[in-house]
Design a protein around this motif. Structure first.
Motif, PDB file in Angstrom:
ATOM      1  N   ILE A  83       0.838  -1.199   0.000  1.00  0.00           N
ATOM      2  CA  ILE A  83       0.000   0.000   0.000  1.00  0.00           C
ATOM      3  C   ILE A  83       0.876   1.254   0.000  1.00  0.00           C
ATOM      4  O   ILE A  83       0.609   2.225  -0.714  1.00  0.00           O
ATOM      5  CB  ILE A  83      -0.939   0.012   1.219  1.00  0.00           C
ATOM      6  N   LYS A  84       1.955   1.229   0.780  1.00  0.00           N
ATOM      7  CA  LYS A  84       2.868   2.379   0.806  1.00  0.00           C
ATOM      8  C   LYS A  84       3.492   2.606  -0.578  1.00  0.00           C
ATOM      9  O   LYS A  84       3.664   3.759  -1.002  1.00  0.00           O
ATOM     10  CB  LYS A  84       3.963   2.151   1.841  1.00  0.00           C
ATOM     11  N   ASN A  85       3.806   1.519  -1.271  1.00  0.00           N
ATOM     12  CA  ASN A  85       4.370   1.649  -2.616  1.00  0.00           C
ATOM     13  C   ASN A  85       3.360   2.273  -3.576  1.00  0.00           C
ATOM     14  O   ASN A  85       3.735   3.056  -4.468  1.00  0.00           O
ATOM     15  CB  ASN A  85       4.824   0.284  -3.141  1.00  0.00           C
ATOM     16  N   GLN A  86       2.067   1.921  -3.401  1.00  0.00           N
ATOM     17  CA  GLN A  86       1.040   2.536  -4.240  1.00  0.00           C
ATOM     18  C   GLN A  86       0.972   4.044  -3.998  1.00  0.00           C
ATOM     19  O   GLN A  86       0.801   4.819  -4.945  1.00  0.00           O
ATOM     20  CB  GLN A  86      -0.315   1.898  -3.955  1.00  0.00           C
ATOM     21  N   ILE A  87       1.099   4.453  -2.737  1.00  0.00           N
ATOM     22  CA  ILE A  87       1.083   5.877  -2.409  1.00  0.00           C
ATOM     23  C   ILE A  87       2.313   6.565  -3.006  1.00  0.00           C
ATOM     24  O   ILE A  87       2.223   7.672  -3.572  1.00  0.00           O
ATOM     25  CB  ILE A  87       1.044   6.106  -0.889  1.00  0.00           C
ATOM     26  N   ASN A  88       3.464   5.914  -2.922  1.00  0.00           N
ATOM     27  CA  ASN A  88       4.680   6.482  -3.503  1.00  0.00           C
ATOM     28  C   ASN A  88       4.549   6.630  -5.015  1.00  0.00           C
ATOM     29  O   ASN A  88       5.025   7.613  -5.604  1.00  0.00           O
ATOM     30  CB  ASN A  88       5.892   5.605  -3.166  1.00  0.00           C
ATOM     31  N   ASP A  89       3.904   5.654  -5.657  1.00  0.00           N
ATOM     32  CA  ASP A  89       3.668   5.753  -7.107  1.00  0.00           C
ATOM     33  C   ASP A  89       2.787   6.948  -7.432  1.00  0.00           C
ATOM     34  O   ASP A  89       3.000   7.642  -8.437  1.00  0.00           O
ATOM     35  CB  ASP A  89       3.006   4.469  -7.621  1.00  0.00           C
ATOM     36  N   ASN A 149       3.667  10.510  -9.684  1.00  0.00           N
ATOM     37  CA  ASN A 149       2.830  10.681 -10.880  1.00  0.00           C
ATOM     38  C   ASN A 149       2.685   9.401 -11.695  1.00  0.00           C
ATOM     39  O   ASN A 149       2.545   9.423 -12.917  1.00  0.00           O
ATOM     40  CB  ASN A 149       3.376  11.799 -11.786  1.00  0.00           C
ATOM     41  N   LYS A 150       2.702   8.258 -10.985  1.00  0.00           N
ATOM     42  CA  LYS A 150       2.502   6.978 -11.663  1.00  0.00           C
ATOM     43  C   LYS A 150       1.141   6.362 -11.343  1.00  0.00           C
ATOM     44  O   LYS A 150       0.806   5.303 -11.834  1.00  0.00           O
ATOM     45  CB  LYS A 150       3.604   5.990 -11.246  1.00  0.00           C
ATOM     46  N   GLY A 151       0.375   7.021 -10.480  1.00  0.00           N
ATOM     47  CA  GLY A 151      -0.916   6.474 -10.089  1.00  0.00           C
ATOM     48  C   GLY A 151      -1.938   6.535 -11.220  1.00  0.00           C
ATOM     49  O   GLY A 151      -1.899   7.424 -12.070  1.00  0.00           O
ATOM     50  N   LYS A 152      -2.852   5.571 -11.263  1.00  0.00           N
ATOM     51  CA  LYS A 152      -3.888   5.508 -12.299  1.00  0.00           C
ATOM     52  C   LYS A 152      -5.119   6.271 -11.826  1.00  0.00           C
ATOM     53  O   LYS A 152      -6.025   5.706 -11.217  1.00  0.00           O
ATOM     54  CB  LYS A 152      -4.231   4.055 -12.611  1.00  0.00           C
ATOM     55  N   LEU A 154      -8.287   8.938  -6.912  1.00  0.00           N
ATOM     56  CA  LEU A 154      -7.881   7.536  -6.881  1.00  0.00           C
ATOM     57  C   LEU A 154      -8.198   6.976  -5.501  1.00  0.00           C
ATOM     58  O   LEU A 154      -7.922   7.607  -4.490  1.00  0.00           O
ATOM     59  CB  LEU A 154      -6.367   7.419  -7.152  1.00  0.00           C
ATOM     60  N   THR A 155      -8.823   5.808  -5.465  1.00  0.00           N
ATOM     61  CA  THR A 155      -9.189   5.195  -4.184  1.00  0.00           C
ATOM     62  C   THR A 155      -8.359   3.936  -3.959  1.00  0.00           C
ATOM     63  O   THR A 155      -8.241   3.081  -4.856  1.00  0.00           O
ATOM     64  CB  THR A 155     -10.683   4.841  -4.141  1.00  0.00           C
ATOM     65  N   ILE A 156      -7.800   3.833  -2.777  1.00  0.00           N
ATOM     66  CA  ILE A 156      -6.984   2.670  -2.395  1.00  0.00           C
ATOM     67  C   ILE A 156      -7.561   2.079  -1.114  1.00  0.00           C
ATOM     68  O   ILE A 156      -7.770   2.799  -0.134  1.00  0.00           O
ATOM     69  CB  ILE A 156      -5.517   3.077  -2.162  1.00  0.00           C
ATOM     70  N   ASP A 157      -7.843   0.781  -1.117  1.00  0.00           N
ATOM     71  CA  ASP A 157      -8.286   0.084   0.098  1.00  0.00           C
ATOM     72  C   ASP A 157      -7.093  -0.602   0.737  1.00  0.00           C
ATOM     73  O   ASP A 157      -6.362  -1.338   0.075  1.00  0.00           O
ATOM     74  CB  ASP A 157      -9.370  -0.949  -0.230  1.00  0.00           C
ATOM     75  N   ALA A 158      -6.928  -0.355   2.027  1.00  0.00           N
ATOM     76  CA  ALA A 158      -5.777  -0.909   2.756  1.00  0.00           C
ATOM     77  C   ALA A 158      -6.254  -1.749   3.935  1.00  0.00           C
ATOM     78  O   ALA A 158      -6.433  -1.228   5.047  1.00  0.00           O
ATOM     79  CB  ALA A 158      -4.874   0.217   3.227  1.00  0.00           C
TER      80      ALA A 158
END
Length: 266
Positions: free
Chosen positions: A138-144, A148-151, A157-161
């Motif tokens: 999840i932290k890597n998704q936030i770093n992405d 500026n790599k997030g979709k 953008l919604t992320i479930d953790a």
């Protein structure tokens, strides 16, 4: 149903206070007493409050959390935006150092229930993730996202953790007791009579409390008859009784030297 007296006396008198009887399982004795009272007075159920109204009385804020729902909001350079952090409308300057401004709306949830929501900036989000032991994935998704790599869809953008369930905040003992320990005991104790245990909200005619969340145990006819005729094991002469099996050393609520054995009245 408070054990706070034990904590208060220990704090004020320290080692002068010896251990209380039923110090760790007093709630079992009280729950049995309530069941006996209900049976004697022909009530169909017993309801015990959840932790929230009790914590509110003591200005505590503990909660159980097993999932963080994170909505990432991106504001590009030169865009007008409503900042969820303070509700203000602002312009993110075209000459800003960072190409995007990020806000993280975090819903702290237990199941589908949102316990608390916070709006965090990028300097605060990782501290929160570490505090709730969120996975590195999840932290890597936030770093992405920050790279500026997030979709994104429409700059959101919604992320479930999901996390291992934990209790956080002040008053954690009350959440554990009233939301977990007591309901678990009610289910275990009522199982032999097929007594249904469930969560409910009771309508309250009070200015500061409109709905009261409770755990309910429904008393079957068999359960009422059993606790009145056969009694309930309150404790053993040599050690605390579990109530699951009543031995020769068990003290019952049907014994006349226990006030619990006397028929109660409204």
């Amino acid at each position: 149903m408070q054990s706070d007296i034990v904590q208060d006396m220990s704090k004020n008198f320290g080692e002068k206070v010896t251990d209380f009887p039923f110090k760790n399982n007093w709630y079992e004795l009280v729950t049995k007493r309530l069941i006996r009272y209900a049976a004697d007075n022909n009530f169909d159920a017993v309801a015990i409050p959840k932790a929230n109204p009790i914590m509110k009385r003591y200005k505590q804020d503990a909660m159980a959390v097993d999932n963080l729902n994170i909505k990432v909001i991106r504001h590009p350079r030169g865009s007008m935006f409503l900042d969820p952090k303070d509700g203000s409308t602002s312009l993110y300057p075209k000459d800003a150092k960072e190409p995007n401004l990020y806000r993280f709306v975090v819903n702290y949830k237990e199941g589908d229930k949102v316990q608390k929501s916070l709006v965090l900036d990028k300097d605060e989000i990782f501290e929160s993730l570490d505090g709730y032991k969120v996975s590195n994935d999840i932290k890597n998704q936030i770093n992405d996202v920050l790279a500026n790599k997030g979709k994104f869809t429409a700059d959101e953008l919604t992320i479930d953790a999901p996390i291992t369930k934990m209790i956080v905040g002040s008053g954690k003992g009350k959440v554990s007791l009233y939301n977990q320990v007591i309901p678990s005991f009610m289910k275990k104790y009522g199982k032999k009579w097929n007594a249904k245990v469930y969560d409910e909200e009771l309508s309250m005619d009070m200015d500061d409390l409109k709905m009261l969340p409770v755990t309910v145990i429904q008393l079957t006819d068999e359960m009422k008859q059993s606790v009145q005729k056969d009694g309930q094991a309150l404790f053993n002469i040599f050690g605390i009784g579990s109530g699951a099996a009543i031995g020769s050393n068990a003290i019952l609520d049907s014994d006349r030297n226990n006030t619990i054995s006397n028929l109660t009245e409204n």
